[in-house]
Design an enzyme around this catalytic site. Structure first.
Site, PDB file in Angstrom:
ATOM      1  N   ARG A  37       0.820  -1.210   0.000  1.00  8.98           N
ATOM      2  CA  ARG A  37       0.000   0.000   0.000  1.00  8.98           C
ATOM      3  C   ARG A  37       0.857   1.265   0.000  1.00  8.98           C
ATOM      4  NH1 ARG A  37      -2.407  -3.527  -1.196  1.00  8.98           N
ATOM      5  NH2 ARG A  37      -4.408  -4.345  -0.465  1.00  8.98           N
ATOM      6  N   SER A  52     -10.646   1.070   3.144  1.00  6.91           N
ATOM      7  CA  SER A  52      -9.931   0.585   4.324  1.00  6.91           C
ATOM      8  C   SER A  52      -9.152   1.727   4.960  1.00  6.91           C
ATOM      9  CB  SER A  52      -8.974  -0.542   3.950  1.00  6.91           C
ATOM     10  OG  SER A  52      -9.696  -1.665   3.468  1.00  6.91           O
ATOM     11  N   GLU A  70      -3.815   3.566   6.422  1.00  5.73           N
ATOM     12  CA  GLU A  70      -3.665   3.451   4.980  1.00  5.73           C
ATOM     13  C   GLU A  70      -4.069   4.761   4.330  1.00  5.73           C
ATOM     14  OE1 GLU A  70      -5.979   0.844   1.623  1.00  5.73           O
ATOM     15  OE2 GLU A  70      -5.083  -0.262   3.276  1.00  5.73           O
TER      16      GLU A  70
END
Length: 297
Positions: A170, A221, A292
């Site tokens: 990520r 997320s 994230e």
């Protein structure tokens, strides 16, 4: 910053709440929705006048401060969304919505793009953060990107491959905000039956709809999956935080790693909720959760 005359297409003092999936954030000092051809000159002008530049696709996976952004915000989702087949490649501009890319590949008879159907972002942002899935047939965007064109803040353009930048879970070097992805090329390799690919795509989407609040104002997320077999949502739920709320921001009752704007939330509410989740999970579960979500500025 040195004052200068912005092109007529650039708007001033525009609320960014309508440009983010959380529906929060202050105003942009300037906002533009340029075509791919217009971006280099616009960036060059901003660069030579010392004006900070920020990039937004669909505004997912970002949290913009309530004070807004004192610079030029370039939004790609409406003006940089050309998508076409070029031989054994798909060429997609930065603002192409990932589910559109997924369905396009399926119609062309190529598999390998099904996992993109439930990711609420654009091509540019997804490459910059190496978006993907960690459950239900895990895969990352790095696996399907062949090359991409970027424009630097000074307006120069270059073509890169994923091997030219540092890529992690990520994260890539492109998150530093110093380059904007103009377009990307995806190699078509896995030929399949269009109907089977379509069904696989629908299976991906159905699985995400079953587990995630896709119909709510969220940013996807919120936290990266920590090391081990358990996802961030599992730890948040085990810490007793499912449904916990700060102001108008709530931990989703459907999926604890998704934070919802249940009405009237501010960026401050979401930020305070994120910090509370981190502190609570660490104290109760002994696990450190890393966001994230990208903070702007």
């Amino acid at each position: 910053m040195q004052p200068f005359n912005m092109p007529e297409t650039v708007q001033e003092n525009v609320s960014l709440a309508d440009y983010t999936s959380w529906k929060v954030g202050g105003a942009a000092r300037w906002l533009a929705e340029p075509t791919t051809a217009e971006v280099p000159e616009l960036l060059s002008k901003a660069y030579h006048h010392g004006i900070p530049v920020y990039f937004l696709g669909r505004g997912s996976n970002v949290l913009i401060d309530d004070a807004g952004l004192n610079g030029l915000v370039i939004v790609t989702r409406n003006s940089m969304n050309e998508l076409q087949r070029d031989g054994y490649r798909i060429v997609a501009e930065s603002g192409v919505f990932l589910p559109h890319l997924s369905h396009f590949a399926a119609r062309q008879g190529y598999s390998g793009f099904e996992f993109l159907v439930g990711i609420p972002g654009t091509v540019g942002g997804a490459i910059a953060m190496n978006a993907g899935l960690t459950v239900f047939r895990p895969r990352e965007l790095v696996s399907v990107v062949e090359s991409f064109d970027v424009v630097n803040l000074d307006g120069t353009v270059e073509t890169l491959k994923m091997g030219d930048i540092h890529v992690g879970y990520r994260r890539t070097d492109l998150l530093d905000g110093k380059r904007l992805i103009l377009r990307a090329r995806f190699q078509l390799e896995d030929v399949g039956n269009p109907e089977e690919i379509r069904q696989s795509t629908l299976d991906h989407l159905a699985e995400r709809k079953r587990k995630q609040p896709l119909d709510q104002p969220t940013a996807g997320s919120t936290f990266k999956s920590p090391p081990g077999s358990k996802g961030a949502g599992w730890y948040i739920e085990q810490a007793g935080l499912k449904g916990f709320q700060v102001g108008g921001a709530r931990v989703s009752p459907m999926h604890a790693n998704w934070l919802e704007n249940v009405g009237g939330a501010t960026a401050s509410d979401i930020h305070r909720l994120i910090e509370y989740i981190q502190k609570t999970v660490e104290s109760r579960m002994g696990v450190t959760l890393e966001p994230e979500v990208q903070y702007l500025p």
